[in-house]
Structure formats: structure tokens, C-alpha cells
Design a protein around this motif. Sequence first.
Motif, PDB file in Angstrom:
ATOM      1  N   MET A   1       0.817  -1.075  -0.095  1.00 16.33           N
ATOM      2  CA  MET A   1      -0.089  -0.023   0.006  1.00 16.33           C
ATOM      3  C   MET A   1       0.756   1.163   0.003  1.00 16.33           C
ATOM      4  N   GLU A   2       0.479   2.178  -0.547  1.00 15.00           N
ATOM      5  CA  GLU A   2       1.197   3.461  -0.929  1.00 15.00           C
ATOM      6  C   GLU A   2       0.738   4.530   0.367  1.00 15.00           C
ATOM      7  N   TYR A   3       1.799   5.029   1.263  1.00 10.71           N
ATOM      8  CA  TYR A   3       1.278   6.050   2.208  1.00 10.71           C
ATOM      9  C   TYR A   3       1.737   7.455   1.898  1.00 10.71           C
ATOM     10  N   GLU A   4       0.994   8.441   2.253  1.00 16.41           N
ATOM     11  CA  GLU A   4       1.176   9.762   2.404  1.00 16.41           C
ATOM     12  C   GLU A   4       1.253  10.237   3.676  1.00 16.41           C
ATOM     13  N   PRO A   5       2.511  11.354   3.764  1.00 13.37           N
ATOM     14  CA  PRO A   5       2.569  11.830   5.192  1.00 13.37           C
ATOM     15  C   PRO A   5       1.625  13.068   5.316  1.00 13.37           C
ATOM     16  N   VAL A   6       1.316  13.232   6.844  1.00 10.27           N
ATOM     17  CA  VAL A   6       0.658  14.441   6.749  1.00 10.27           C
ATOM     18  C   VAL A   6       1.118  14.992   8.144  1.00 10.27           C
ATOM     19  N   ILE A   7       1.486  16.486   7.924  1.00 11.07           N
ATOM     20  CA  ILE A   7       2.159  17.191   8.828  1.00 11.07           C
ATOM     21  C   ILE A   7       1.490  18.356   9.486  1.00 11.07           C
ATOM     22  N   GLY A   8       1.762  18.857  10.742  1.00 11.48           N
ATOM     23  CA  GLY A   8       1.411  20.073  11.369  1.00 11.48           C
ATOM     24  C   GLY A   8       2.397  20.499  12.267  1.00 11.48           C
ATOM     25  N   LEU A   9       2.796  21.847  12.032  1.00  8.52           N
ATOM     26  CA  LEU A   9       3.675  22.562  12.707  1.00  8.52           C
ATOM     27  C   LEU A   9       3.178  23.588  13.737  1.00  8.52           C
ATOM     28  N   GLU A  10       3.967  23.437  14.757  1.00  8.26           N
ATOM     29  CA  GLU A  10       3.877  24.335  15.959  1.00  8.26           C
ATOM     30  C   GLU A  10       4.792  25.143  16.156  1.00  8.26           C
ATOM     31  N   VAL A  11       4.792  26.498  15.852  1.00 11.41           N
ATOM     32  CA  VAL A  11       5.908  27.470  15.747  1.00 11.41           C
ATOM     33  C   VAL A  11       5.870  28.404  16.872  1.00 11.41           C
ATOM     34  N   HIS A  12       6.909  28.587  17.894  1.00 12.59           N
ATOM     35  CA  HIS A  12       6.836  29.573  18.784  1.00 12.59           C
ATOM     36  C   HIS A  12       7.723  30.796  18.421  1.00 12.59           C
ATOM     37  N   VAL A  13       7.204  31.830  18.323  1.00  9.87           N
ATOM     38  CA  VAL A  13       8.217  33.033  17.678  1.00  9.87           C
ATOM     39  C   VAL A  13       8.465  34.039  19.162  1.00  9.87           C
ATOM     40  N   GLN A  14       9.535  34.333  19.456  1.00  7.69           N
ATOM     41  CA  GLN A  14       9.632  35.378  20.500  1.00  7.69           C
ATOM     42  C   GLN A  14       9.564  36.837  20.044  1.00  7.69           C
ATOM     43  N   LEU A  15       8.551  37.417  20.525  1.00  2.00           N
ATOM     44  CA  LEU A  15       8.259  38.942  20.007  1.00  2.00           C
ATOM     45  C   LEU A  15       9.205  40.007  20.543  1.00  2.00           C
ATOM     46  N   LYS A  16       9.642  40.656  19.654  1.00  2.00           N
ATOM     47  CA  LYS A  16      10.876  41.654  20.062  1.00  2.00           C
ATOM     48  C   LYS A  16      10.297  43.003  20.828  1.00  2.00           C
ATOM     49  N   THR A  17       9.896  42.778  22.027  1.00  2.00           N
ATOM     50  CA  THR A  17       9.545  43.880  22.576  1.00  2.00           C
ATOM     51  C   THR A  17      10.368  44.256  23.685  1.00  2.00           C
ATOM     52  N   ARG A  18      10.584  45.327  24.305  1.00  2.00           N
ATOM     53  CA  ARG A  18      11.834  45.932  25.038  1.00  2.00           C
ATOM     54  C   ARG A  18      11.355  45.141  26.474  1.00  2.00           C
ATOM     55  N   THR A  19      10.315  45.257  26.745  1.00  2.00           N
ATOM     56  CA  THR A  19       9.923  44.371  28.296  1.00  2.00           C
ATOM     57  C   THR A  19       8.864  43.435  28.013  1.00  2.00           C
ATOM     58  N   LYS A  20       8.959  42.300  29.010  1.00  2.00           N
ATOM     59  CA  LYS A  20       8.223  41.217  28.935  1.00  2.00           C
ATOM     60  C   LYS A  20       6.669  41.460  28.844  1.00  2.00           C
ATOM     61  N   VAL A  21       6.135  40.152  28.705  1.00  2.00           N
ATOM     62  CA  VAL A  21       4.480  40.611  28.301  1.00  2.00           C
ATOM     63  C   VAL A  21       3.510  40.984  29.325  1.00  2.00           C
ATOM     64  N   PHE A  22       3.758  40.528  30.555  1.00  2.00           N
ATOM     65  CA  PHE A  22       2.899  41.060  31.627  1.00  2.00           C
ATOM     66  C   PHE A  22       3.747  41.666  32.797  1.00  2.00           C
ATOM     67  N   CYS A  23       4.961  42.137  32.826  1.00  2.00           N
ATOM     68  CA  CYS A  23       5.641  42.966  33.708  1.00  2.00           C
ATOM     69  C   CYS A  23       6.667  43.904  33.136  1.00  2.00           C
ATOM     70  N   GLY A  24       7.204  44.718  33.647  1.00  2.00           N
ATOM     71  CA  GLY A  24       8.100  45.596  33.093  1.00  2.00           C
ATOM     72  C   GLY A  24       9.690  45.227  33.203  1.00  2.00           C
ATOM     73  N   CYS A  25      10.133  43.942  33.212  1.00  2.00           N
ATOM     74  CA  CYS A  25      11.360  43.460  33.090  1.00  2.00           C
ATOM     75  C   CYS A  25      11.929  43.474  31.748  1.00  2.00           C
ATOM     76  N   SER A  26      13.022  43.741  31.653  1.00  2.00           N
ATOM     77  CA  SER A  26      13.829  43.773  30.282  1.00  2.00           C
ATOM     78  C   SER A  26      13.881  42.351  29.670  1.00  2.00           C
TER      79      SER A  26
END
Length: 477
Positions: A1-26
Motif C-alpha cells: 500500500m502507498e502511504y502519504e505523510p500528514v504534517i502539522g507544525l507548531e512554531v513559537h516566535v519570541q516577539l521583539k518587545t523591550r519588556t516582558k509580556v505581563f511585567c516591566g522586566c527587560s
Amino acid sequence: MEYEPVIGLEVHVQLKTRTKVFCGCSTEYGASPNTQVCPVCLGFPGVLPVLNCLALEYSIKVGLALNCTVQEFTKFDRKHYYYPDLPKNLQISQYDLPISKDGFLEVTVDGKSRKVKIRRAHLEEDAGKLIHEDNFSLVDFNRTGQPLLEIVTEPDIFSPEEAYEYLTNLKSIIQYLEVSDCDMEKGTLRCDANISVRPKGQTGLGTKSEIKNLNSFKAVRDSLVYEIERHIETINNGEKIVQETRLWDDKKGRTVSMRSKEEAKDYRYFPEPDLPPFIISKEKIEGIKKTIPELPKEKILRFMREYGLPEYDTKILVSTKENADYAEKRLKAFPDKDKKPVANWIIGPLASIAANLKCEIYQIKIPANNFIELINLVEKKQVISNLTGKAVLEKMAGMPEKSAAKIIEEENLAQVSDEASLEKEIDAVIKTNPKVAEDVKSGKTNSIMFLVGQVMKKTRGKANPKVVQEILKRRLV
Ligand code: ADP
Ligand code: MG
Ligand code: ZN
């Protein structure tokens, strides 16, 4: 039997902000461990998170660029799990109302384009970093609370090559938006790959495995090739695929099981009580849309149209926004309608100089007019040969303010087309290669190029190869 692959990707990207997302830390990279922390990102009791609006804007920007629907009502949820890099024992993430959903990204493989469906893109906070020593581990909480955008595709990618292409395009778009560096080595882009196989033509999904520990796009592609084979082999052996997380071993080129039989994870998601839901107005979304620059795909089409360049060249020229701007300035400065020589000189000699210097093309500070002058001296006026041109370019990279003409004059590199002075060199080459000269005389005209090469060598690339070839033909043919 012939098979085909199925792929799903999960990508995490760190956003380039000067401070953190929920506090003022650098968020600055490379600080001493645990110096960029506060009660909020360390999860002390009684503290309150405050959303970094820029992180929200950046997330919306990416969502729009990925053709998603940006939701006008979005909220944050607590995802619970226990791990030493997570001081709060919970991560603020988004569950059922992510910032954006239902987008797509176009990929082209072997000349065929498809839209890969994107399920969602949501904002969350990063965890800390564990540093493993021989018999103990250390934890650095500087990364805790840095903004991450998680971009999840549908199981809608059908080959490792397509996964590679998806990642390349995604990175390029996000870099164009200037919201993240997307540097896998620094961990500002991370990717997990999910893969299953199914009999070709079937629409249901097979049991998947999830691959972690991927540190380059090449590793993603290689690990998928490996996993697809493993899945098919397992099934052909009459065994069942178990749903599990596997780690890619880049050195050995294989995956190994990390957590087998992953139980249905219970993160006990519930709405983050310390943050209100966010209502994003249509006007706000429209305003952000206006800040999206021309993206790689549109730029490729425009470069092809405006400068008459082939797709292949254009793709290389626009790989990053900086390189695209650099190339466009030079394409515009070139007076001829046919811009191909400019593209050739950028993706050929200039790119190889950049590779040797381990920098980007745009970082080679040769002014546009000097660059164009060099191309003219080689391609049109034929004052110097192509080979000499490359050498001059290399010199220009080291002293960008000096013009090509000046370098040619100072180093006496101008091409010699004067027949009388070439005759002498040609005589000598014929004398030292009598056999080849005989071959040419007896009809092996291809061997003439060898003799041309010898003359070029003797003159350190200064002889005009066309003139040399003509003289040789006159003498020998
Ligand atoms: P999990 O709950 O294990 O995280 P999700 O349903 O959230 O799984 O999907 C995570 C990623 O895995 C998504 O990118 C999705 O497209 C992909 N995926 C889900 N099921 C499969 C499958 N059977 N084969 C390949 N990829 C899959
Ligand atoms: Mg998941
Ligand atoms: Zn903090």
C-alpha cells in the motif's frame, strides 16, 4: 500500500518587545542569569499581570500578514503544569479565543503553489531556561514571561520539503514585519513537528508523533523524512504507531522516544482571572494593517514585473528586507533597461564575498554608484574581464569609498585588448603547449579554450579573452 505523510507544525516566535509580556522586566538577551526578574514574572502571591500592548499589536500584525481573522474579542487563560522552569506552575496563554485564527500561508514546492491552512496564532508567556550540568541543573528565569506568539497549522502539510518551505516563508514574513528576529540558534524561533501517515487517497488522520528538539529548519526536514519512514515501516510490520513525543538526535540522524503513550493532557485551562478580556476595535485592526510593509511574496512579483528578473534571482534578492532594499537601490541606479547584470553581480560575486565575511549582503558597504560603475566597466566597456571584476569587487568590499576605476588604475588591472602586446604572450603559450596546438590544428577546436586559459593565467586575467581567442583561431585553425 502507498502511504502519504500528514504534517502539522507548531512554531513559537519570541516577539521583539523591550519588556516582558505581563511585567516591566527587560527582555534583553545575554544578561546574567536571574537579573531580569520581578515578583510578577516569578509568580509571587498577590501580584497582578498587565498586558504589554506592543506584544498584542505585534501579534495582530502577524495574524493579519498570515491572512487570519483577528478576533475582536480575545482573552487569556491559565494553562497549568508543573516543571522547574515554571515558577508559577501555570502559564498565561490563550485557549478558546486566540488573537487570530483561520489563516493561510502560501508555499511553492517544485513550481506548484498551495495554501497551508493556519489554525490559530495566540499570545503566551515563555518559561525559564534550564541549564543541565553533569549531576545537577540550574534555572534562569530571565526568559520567564517573555512574549511568545504560537502559530499552529492545521494538519495540512504533505511533505518534509513543504514543511521546510513553510518555515522559510514564515520566518521571512515575520522578519519583514520586524516583530521578531526568528533566530533558531538564539531560540527566538522554535518549532515542534507533528507527523502521521495514512493510505494515499484517504482523508482521515493516522496516529501522530510529535518531534521536539529541532534546532534548524534542516533538522525539521531531516527528522520528518526519518519519521515518515519509521511510521511506514512500523505499519508494514503489522505494528501500531503509538502516540508519543520523540526527540530528534541531529548527530545520529534519528528520533528517540521521550514520553511514550502521552496521556490526554489535562492542563485544567480556565480564564485568567487577573486579566480582563480584550476588545480590539475594527479601527485598531485597520490601523495595524496599514503598518504592514510590502511582504516577500508581493515584493517578488513586483521585482519580476518592474525589473524583468527571473523568479529564481528575485527570491534570493528579497530573502530579507534589508537585502531587498539594498538590491532595489542598485537595480534602480543601473541605467539600462536590462537589469539582469545587477542581479547576477549581487547573487553571484557579492553574495560569495558576504559568505566569506560571514555577513549579510546588505552589510557590504559599497555605494550603489560604485557598484554600478564596476558592472559597467566589466559588462559594457570591457575594460576588465569578469574575473578581474570579481577581484576588484573584493577589494572594494574592503575599501568601499574607492571607485572601481581608481582601483583598476592604481593596480594596473585594465584589460589588454591590444593585439601586438598579446601576440607575445600567445607565442609563448603555443611554444610551451605544442601538443595542444597540434590538436587544434588537426581539428580539435575545443582545445583552443585551454590555450585561452593559459594566456589568461599568464596575464593574471588581464588579457581580453575574446581577442586572445580570435588571434589563436587565426594562427591555428
Ligand atoms: P495536541 O493536543 O497533541 O497538541 P493538536 O490537535 O493541538 O494536538 O495539534 C497540534 C499540531 O499537530 C497541529 O499543528 C496539528 O495540525 C497537528 N496534528 C494534529 N493531529 C495530527 C495528525 N494526526 N497528523 C499530523 N499532524 C497532526
Ligand atoms: Mg499542542
Ligand atoms: Zn518581571
